[in-house]
Scaffold this active site. Structure first.
Site, PDB file in Angstrom:
ATOM      1  N   ARG A   1      39.777  28.297  43.935  1.00 53.44           N
ATOM      2  CA  ARG A   1      39.399  28.604  42.727  1.00 53.44           C
ATOM      3  C   ARG A   1      39.808  30.072  42.450  1.00 53.44           C
ATOM      4  O   ARG A   1      39.854  30.414  41.293  1.00 53.44           O
ATOM      5  CB  ARG A   1      37.912  28.322  42.649  1.00 53.44           C
ATOM      6  CG  ARG A   1      37.351  27.016  42.544  1.00 53.44           C
ATOM      7  CD  ARG A   1      35.688  26.960  42.253  1.00 53.44           C
ATOM      8  NE  ARG A   1      35.304  25.745  42.036  1.00 53.44           N
ATOM      9  CZ  ARG A   1      34.180  25.171  42.009  1.00 53.44           C
ATOM     10  NH1 ARG A   1      33.023  25.907  41.995  1.00 53.44           N
ATOM     11  NH2 ARG A   1      33.867  23.918  41.961  1.00 53.44           N
TER      12      ARG A   1
ATOM     13  N   ASN B   1      42.085  30.701  39.105  1.00 48.39           N
ATOM     14  CA  ASN B   1      41.494  31.822  38.121  1.00 48.39           C
ATOM     15  C   ASN B   1      42.598  32.860  37.859  1.00 48.39           C
ATOM     16  O   ASN B   1      42.533  33.334  36.628  1.00 48.39           O
ATOM     17  CB  ASN B   1      40.247  32.367  38.587  1.00 48.39           C
ATOM     18  CG  ASN B   1      39.238  31.432  38.315  1.00 48.39           C
ATOM     19  OD1 ASN B   1      39.128  30.339  37.797  1.00 48.39           O
ATOM     20  ND2 ASN B   1      37.983  31.804  39.083  1.00 48.39           N
TER      21      ASN B   1
ATOM     22  N   LYS C   1      33.834  35.038  39.021  1.00 52.31           N
ATOM     23  CA  LYS C   1      33.495  34.842  40.574  1.00 52.31           C
ATOM     24  C   LYS C   1      34.100  33.511  40.974  1.00 52.31           C
ATOM     25  O   LYS C   1      34.358  32.661  39.933  1.00 52.31           O
ATOM     26  CB  LYS C   1      31.969  34.791  40.629  1.00 52.31           C
ATOM     27  CG  LYS C   1      31.336  35.937  40.257  1.00 52.31           C
ATOM     28  CD  LYS C   1      29.629  35.681  40.385  1.00 52.31           C
ATOM     29  CE  LYS C   1      29.268  34.952  41.805  1.00 52.31           C
ATOM     30  NZ  LYS C   1      27.695  34.777  41.613  1.00 52.31           N
TER      31      LYS C   1
ATOM     32  N   LEU D   1      32.744  32.746  32.091  1.00 51.66           N
ATOM     33  CA  LEU D   1      32.930  31.228  32.027  1.00 51.66           C
ATOM     34  C   LEU D   1      31.190  30.651  31.867  1.00 51.66           C
ATOM     35  O   LEU D   1      31.009  29.532  32.019  1.00 51.66           O
ATOM     36  CB  LEU D   1      33.343  30.737  33.438  1.00 51.66           C
ATOM     37  CG  LEU D   1      34.660  31.050  33.922  1.00 51.66           C
ATOM     38  CD1 LEU D   1      35.024  30.599  35.295  1.00 51.66           C
ATOM     39  CD2 LEU D   1      35.634  30.797  32.841  1.00 51.66           C
TER      40      LEU D   1
ATOM     41  N   HIS E   1      25.085  50.714  34.392  1.00 49.94           N
ATOM     42  CA  HIS E   1      24.904  49.318  34.318  1.00 49.94           C
ATOM     43  C   HIS E   1      24.131  48.901  33.319  1.00 49.94           C
ATOM     44  O   HIS E   1      24.645  47.864  32.900  1.00 49.94           O
ATOM     45  CB  HIS E   1      24.002  49.089  35.836  1.00 49.94           C
ATOM     46  CG  HIS E   1      24.241  47.852  36.296  1.00 49.94           C
ATOM     47  ND1 HIS E   1      24.210  47.356  37.821  1.00 49.94           N
ATOM     48  CD2 HIS E   1      24.787  46.692  35.694  1.00 49.94           C
ATOM     49  CE1 HIS E   1      24.749  46.264  37.807  1.00 49.94           C
ATOM     50  NE2 HIS E   1      24.929  45.569  36.653  1.00 49.94           N
TER      51      HIS E   1
ATOM     52  N   ILE F   1      36.061  39.417  34.649  1.00 48.68           N
ATOM     53  CA  ILE F   1      35.824  39.476  35.983  1.00 48.68           C
ATOM     54  C   ILE F   1      34.933  37.907  36.617  1.00 48.68           C
ATOM     55  O   ILE F   1      33.732  38.138  36.856  1.00 48.68           O
ATOM     56  CB  ILE F   1      34.963  40.646  36.462  1.00 48.68           C
ATOM     57  CG1 ILE F   1      33.788  40.898  35.562  1.00 48.68           C
ATOM     58  CG2 ILE F   1      35.816  42.006  36.420  1.00 48.68           C
ATOM     59  CD1 ILE F   1      32.962  41.702  35.973  1.00 48.68           C
TER      60      ILE F   1
ATOM     61  N   LYS G   1      28.698  50.885  39.782  1.00 50.59           N
ATOM     62  CA  LYS G   1      27.949  50.866  38.448  1.00 50.59           C
ATOM     63  C   LYS G   1      26.668  51.742  39.142  1.00 50.59           C
ATOM     64  O   LYS G   1      26.213  51.456  40.368  1.00 50.59           O
ATOM     65  CB  LYS G   1      27.441  49.800  37.766  1.00 50.59           C
ATOM     66  CG  LYS G   1      28.639  48.672  37.488  1.00 50.59           C
ATOM     67  CD  LYS G   1      28.200  47.287  36.985  1.00 50.59           C
ATOM     68  CE  LYS G   1      29.262  46.375  37.037  1.00 50.59           C
ATOM     69  NZ  LYS G   1      29.452  45.865  38.113  1.00 50.59           N
TER      70      LYS G   1
END
Length: 284
Positions: A242, A246, A236, A196, A114, A234, A81
């Site tokens: 994890r 995901n 983390k 999330l 961005h 996207i 970005k």
């Protein structure tokens, strides 16, 4: 339009037929000295979409992880970005070339503005530079991030080119129904950052109840909600387990009733900055 690539990873089709993996790995707030290892782990876990930004100051580590991988360049979708402080027709072109150098790549798959940074009033000129970069083969697709409907309409009206993607804060507690409606009408793919809710949404009782019913974790339920809406997400992850969890969201579906229950959780309260006023230069 969503589909399946290689029979496994769900994808969304952008303009020019470009396929973007619907689940990616975000590297926001991962430090430069840690990012290479985290991206290597993500690639080993099966991620084929890595999302970074010049403002994260970790493009170089992402590039090192790609170089260390056995994967072909065409097998990994890379997004970066443009910083707010580098907006403008000439400076945006220079910024992209600097990002490519840090990443060690000849092109990126998706390049985003961005933030609109409206006080600078340079996002249309930046967009013109990105159109030229795509024509030059330096990027495969161009888009925006944090753009509201009036920002989007202006770049389209003044250039005739519609962004392929708008990457926005989007999660059950902040689902932005009006903005997502506009984006769909314009054919702009919706990409969710903080999918999330930076962990906040995971503790919601409705999410927990649905998760118990389908035998999945709250995070998996929320990511499945994103996929079934056709959003790109996207998340983390701080550990290999994890990361893997995901990605493991293809073996179940949420019912229409559960989808509506999650839709109803929207509070209209964002976690991040307001695109109408956010003006940090992002250069440090």
């Amino acid at each position: 339009m969503t589909g399946f690539s290689g029979g496994a990873a769900p994808t969304v089709r952008l303009d020019d037929g470009i396929e973007i993996p619907q689940l990616g790995f975000g590297v926001f707030q991962i430090t430069p000295d840690e990012v290479q290892a985290r991206v290597e782990e993500a690639l080993e876990a099966g991620y084929r979409h890595i999302d970074t930004a010049a403002a994260y100051n970790n493009e170089q580590g992402v590039g090192r992880a790609l170089a260390a991988s056995d994967l072909a360049r065409d097998d990994v979708f890379i997004t970066t970005k443009l910083r707010n402080g580098e907006q403008g027709r000439t400076s945006a072109a220079d910024a992209l070339r600097n990002s490519l150098e840090r990443l060690g790549l000849e092109y990126v798959d998706l390049y985003l503005i961005h933030w609109p940074s409206p006080a600078r009033d340079a996002y249309v000129d930046s967009w013109r530079a990105m159109i030229e970069a795509k024509e030059q083969g330096l990027v495969r697709a161009i888009g925006v991030s944090n753009f509201l409907p009036h920002h989007l309409e202006r770049v389209i009206a003044e250039t005739g080119v519609t962004p392929a993607v708008d990457q926005i804060e989007l999660h059950p507690y902040f689902s932005q129904p009006e903005l997502t409606r506009v984006l769909r009408e314009r054919g702009v793919a919706v990409e969710a950052y903080s999918p999330l809710g930076q962990g906040r949404d995971l503790d919601d009782p409705t999410i927990a109840e649905i998760a118990a019913t389908v035998g999945r974790s709250p995070a998996q339920v929320i990511l499945r909600w994103h996929l079934q809406h056709g959003y790109i997400a996207i998340p983390k992850a701080s550990s290999r387990s994890r990361m893997a969890a995901n990605l493991d969201v293809l073996g179940f579906e949420l019912s229409e009733a559960d989808m509506l229950r999650i839709d109803s959780l929207d509070t209209g309260e964002r976690i991040g900055g307001d695109p109408g006023t956010f003006e940090i230069s992002q250069i440090r």
